[in-house]
Design a protein around this motif. Structure first.
Motif, PDB file in Angstrom:
ATOM      1  N   TRP A   7       0.880  -1.198  -0.198  1.00  0.00           N
ATOM      2  CA  TRP A   7      -0.203   0.294  -0.061  1.00  0.00           C
ATOM      3  C   TRP A   7       0.780   1.174   0.047  1.00  0.00           C
ATOM      4  O   TRP A   7       2.077   1.339   0.636  1.00  0.00           O
ATOM      5  N   ARG A   8       0.504   2.166  -0.711  1.00  0.00           N
ATOM      6  CA  ARG A   8       1.161   3.813  -0.779  1.00  0.00           C
ATOM      7  C   ARG A   8       0.312   4.722  -0.454  1.00  0.00           C
ATOM      8  O   ARG A   8      -0.942   4.779  -0.598  1.00  0.00           O
ATOM      9  N   ARG A   9       0.800   5.435   0.941  1.00  0.00           N
ATOM     10  CA  ARG A   9       0.052   6.625   1.229  1.00  0.00           C
ATOM     11  C   ARG A   9       0.204   7.788   0.287  1.00  0.00           C
ATOM     12  O   ARG A   9       1.146   7.898  -0.690  1.00  0.00           O
ATOM     13  N   VAL A  10      -1.256   8.024   0.003  1.00  0.00           N
ATOM     14  CA  VAL A  10      -1.336   9.352  -1.049  1.00  0.00           C
ATOM     15  C   VAL A  10      -1.390  10.667  -0.387  1.00  0.00           C
ATOM     16  O   VAL A  10      -0.924  11.708  -0.768  1.00  0.00           O
ATOM     17  N   CYS A  11      -2.188  10.719   0.560  1.00  0.00           N
ATOM     18  CA  CYS A  11      -2.408  11.847   1.281  1.00  0.00           C
ATOM     19  C   CYS A  11      -3.440  11.677   2.701  1.00  0.00           C
ATOM     20  O   CYS A  11      -3.926  10.633   2.682  1.00  0.00           O
ATOM     21  N   ALA A  12      -3.183  12.789   3.309  1.00  0.00           N
ATOM     22  CA  ALA A  12      -4.132  12.679   4.543  1.00  0.00           C
ATOM     23  C   ALA A  12      -5.545  12.858   4.150  1.00  0.00           C
ATOM     24  O   ALA A  12      -5.813  13.358   3.084  1.00  0.00           O
ATOM     25  N   VAL A  13      -6.358  11.714   4.752  1.00  0.00           N
ATOM     26  CA  VAL A  13      -7.971  12.157   4.223  1.00  0.00           C
ATOM     27  C   VAL A  13      -8.536  13.421   4.407  1.00  0.00           C
ATOM     28  O   VAL A  13      -9.300  13.870   3.713  1.00  0.00           O
ATOM     29  N   GLY A  14      -7.877  14.123   5.428  1.00  0.00           N
ATOM     30  CA  GLY A  14      -8.498  15.592   5.708  1.00  0.00           C
ATOM     31  C   GLY A  14      -7.943  16.469   4.380  1.00  0.00           C
ATOM     32  O   GLY A  14      -8.500  17.333   4.385  1.00  0.00           O
ATOM     33  N   ASP A  15      -6.990  15.964   3.613  1.00  0.00           N
ATOM     34  CA  ASP A  15      -6.702  16.714   2.626  1.00  0.00           C
ATOM     35  C   ASP A  15      -7.557  16.707   1.317  1.00  0.00           C
ATOM     36  O   ASP A  15      -7.590  17.535   0.318  1.00  0.00           O
ATOM     37  N   LEU A  16      -8.642  15.649   1.572  1.00  0.00           N
ATOM     38  CA  LEU A  16      -9.558  15.568   0.519  1.00  0.00           C
ATOM     39  C   LEU A  16     -10.734  16.390   0.821  1.00  0.00           C
ATOM     40  O   LEU A  16     -11.338  16.066   1.752  1.00  0.00           O
ATOM     41  N   VAL A  17     -11.563  16.701  -0.163  1.00  0.00           N
ATOM     42  CA  VAL A  17     -12.851  17.554  -0.253  1.00  0.00           C
ATOM     43  C   VAL A  17     -13.777  16.480  -0.762  1.00  0.00           C
ATOM     44  O   VAL A  17     -13.721  15.875  -1.885  1.00  0.00           O
ATOM     45  N   PRO A  18     -14.758  16.075  -0.019  1.00  0.00           N
ATOM     46  CA  PRO A  18     -15.845  15.283  -0.535  1.00  0.00           C
ATOM     47  C   PRO A  18     -16.324  15.275  -1.894  1.00  0.00           C
ATOM     48  O   PRO A  18     -16.677  16.753  -2.114  1.00  0.00           O
ATOM     49  N   LEU A  36     -16.176  10.036  -1.161  1.00  0.00           N
ATOM     50  CA  LEU A  36     -17.450  10.123  -1.564  1.00  0.00           C
ATOM     51  C   LEU A  36     -17.969  10.678  -0.198  1.00  0.00           C
ATOM     52  O   LEU A  36     -17.992  10.168   0.962  1.00  0.00           O
ATOM     53  N   ALA A  37     -18.730  11.839  -0.328  1.00  0.00           N
ATOM     54  CA  ALA A  37     -19.606  12.364   0.620  1.00  0.00           C
ATOM     55  C   ALA A  37     -20.253  11.617   1.263  1.00  0.00           C
ATOM     56  O   ALA A  37     -20.830  11.375   2.779  1.00  0.00           O
ATOM     57  N   ASP A  38     -21.275  10.704   0.792  1.00  0.00           N
ATOM     58  CA  ASP A  38     -22.366   9.886   1.019  1.00  0.00           C
ATOM     59  C   ASP A  38     -21.994   8.702   1.732  1.00  0.00           C
ATOM     60  O   ASP A  38     -22.607   8.262   2.599  1.00  0.00           O
ATOM     61  N   THR A  39     -20.996   8.183   1.435  1.00  0.00           N
ATOM     62  CA  THR A  39     -20.503   7.036   1.951  1.00  0.00           C
ATOM     63  C   THR A  39     -19.314   6.905   2.667  1.00  0.00           C
ATOM     64  O   THR A  39     -18.832   5.863   3.485  1.00  0.00           O
ATOM     65  N   GLY A  40     -18.474   8.014   2.410  1.00  0.00           N
ATOM     66  CA  GLY A  40     -17.175   8.222   3.168  1.00  0.00           C
ATOM     67  C   GLY A  40     -16.188   7.356   2.823  1.00  0.00           C
ATOM     68  O   GLY A  40     -14.969   7.132   3.231  1.00  0.00           O
ATOM     69  N   ARG A  41     -16.395   6.545   1.659  1.00  0.00           N
ATOM     70  CA  ARG A  41     -15.512   5.601   0.974  1.00  0.00           C
ATOM     71  C   ARG A  41     -14.530   6.404   0.137  1.00  0.00           C
ATOM     72  O   ARG A  41     -14.821   7.310  -0.748  1.00  0.00           O
ATOM     73  N   VAL A  42     -13.289   5.852  -0.337  1.00  0.00           N
ATOM     74  CA  VAL A  42     -12.349   6.479  -1.101  1.00  0.00           C
ATOM     75  C   VAL A  42     -12.188   5.460  -2.142  1.00  0.00           C
ATOM     76  O   VAL A  42     -12.218   4.409  -2.314  1.00  0.00           O
ATOM     77  N   HIS A  43     -12.056   6.044  -3.458  1.00  0.00           N
ATOM     78  CA  HIS A  43     -11.751   5.544  -4.924  1.00  0.00           C
ATOM     79  C   HIS A  43     -10.681   6.099  -5.562  1.00  0.00           C
ATOM     80  O   HIS A  43     -10.405   7.139  -5.539  1.00  0.00           O
ATOM     81  N   ALA A  44      -9.981   5.187  -6.197  1.00  0.00           N
ATOM     82  CA  ALA A  44      -8.691   5.687  -6.922  1.00  0.00           C
ATOM     83  C   ALA A  44      -8.920   4.930  -8.549  1.00  0.00           C
ATOM     84  O   ALA A  44      -8.775   3.876  -8.609  1.00  0.00           O
ATOM     85  N   VAL A  45      -8.843   5.805  -9.284  1.00  0.00           N
ATOM     86  CA  VAL A  45      -8.934   5.637 -10.831  1.00  0.00           C
ATOM     87  C   VAL A  45      -7.602   6.331 -11.448  1.00  0.00           C
ATOM     88  O   VAL A  45      -7.221   7.346 -10.846  1.00  0.00           O
ATOM     89  N   ALA A  46      -7.613   5.756 -12.757  1.00  0.00           N
ATOM     90  CA  ALA A  46      -6.386   6.609 -13.668  1.00  0.00           C
ATOM     91  C   ALA A  46      -6.960   8.117 -13.800  1.00  0.00           C
ATOM     92  O   ALA A  46      -8.193   8.377 -13.930  1.00  0.00           O
ATOM     93  N   HIS A  47      -5.945   8.976 -13.605  1.00  0.00           N
ATOM     94  CA  HIS A  47      -6.091  10.244 -13.826  1.00  0.00           C
ATOM     95  C   HIS A  47      -6.389  10.686 -15.583  1.00  0.00           C
ATOM     96  O   HIS A  47      -6.845  11.721 -16.020  1.00  0.00           O
ATOM     97  N   LEU A  48      -5.816   9.686 -16.105  1.00  0.00           N
ATOM     98  CA  LEU A  48      -5.964   9.959 -17.981  1.00  0.00           C
ATOM     99  C   LEU A  48      -7.310   9.589 -18.293  1.00  0.00           C
ATOM    100  O   LEU A  48      -7.877   8.483 -18.180  1.00  0.00           O
ATOM    101  N   ASP A  49      -7.670  10.431 -18.894  1.00  0.00           N
ATOM    102  CA  ASP A  49      -9.032  10.336 -19.851  1.00  0.00           C
ATOM    103  C   ASP A  49      -8.866   9.590 -20.957  1.00  0.00           C
ATOM    104  O   ASP A  49      -8.028  10.020 -21.742  1.00  0.00           O
ATOM    105  N   PRO A  50      -9.180   8.483 -20.990  1.00  0.00           N
ATOM    106  CA  PRO A  50      -8.875   7.576 -22.261  1.00  0.00           C
ATOM    107  C   PRO A  50      -9.571   8.248 -23.765  1.00  0.00           C
ATOM    108  O   PRO A  50      -9.000   7.969 -24.603  1.00  0.00           O
TER     109      PRO A  50
END
Length: 111
Positions: A7-18, A36-50
């Motif tokens: 696992w790689r640390r990306v940022c503090a959860v407090g750095d994210l805006v829901p 996500l504001a409604d679930t509190g879950r985090v998701h990570a996807v490619a930043h590149l728009d295909p």
């Protein structure tokens, strides 16, 4: 410590805006991270728009389609499932998805 292997640390959860994305560099790959504001879950996807070839997905619009959490590309508005990466407008196209979690206040991604 063994539960953090890979696992790689990306940022503090407090750095994210829901419901807003944040770009991160994980092992030389650009990743868009969402809290996500409604679930509190985090998701990570490619930043590149295909579709456009631009690194813009972290600037996409977060929403839902049915029960699916989604992000719409800010370029051409294709909608992607944040859990699977599937493009809901063209099922032959996908974003890469990374497992993501929050541990001890940190967002972690597993490449």
């Amino acid at each position: 410590m063994s539960e953090r292997v890979g696992w790689r640390r990306v940022c503090a959860v407090g750095d994210l805006v829901p419901d807003r994305g944040r770009a991160a560099l994980v092992d030389d790959e650009q990743v868009a991270v969402f809290l996500l504001a409604d679930t509190g879950r985090v998701h990570a996807v490619a930043h590149l728009d295909p579709f456009s070839g631009a690194n813009v997905m972290a600037r996409g619009l977060v929403g839902t389609r049915g029960e699916r959490p989604t992000v719409a590309s800010p370029m051409h508005k294709q909608v992607f499932d944040l859990r699977t990466g599937e493009c809901l407008d063209d099922p032959t196209v996908r974003l890469r998805v990374w497992p993501a979690r929050v541990t001890d206040g940190w967002v972690e991604v597993r490449p």
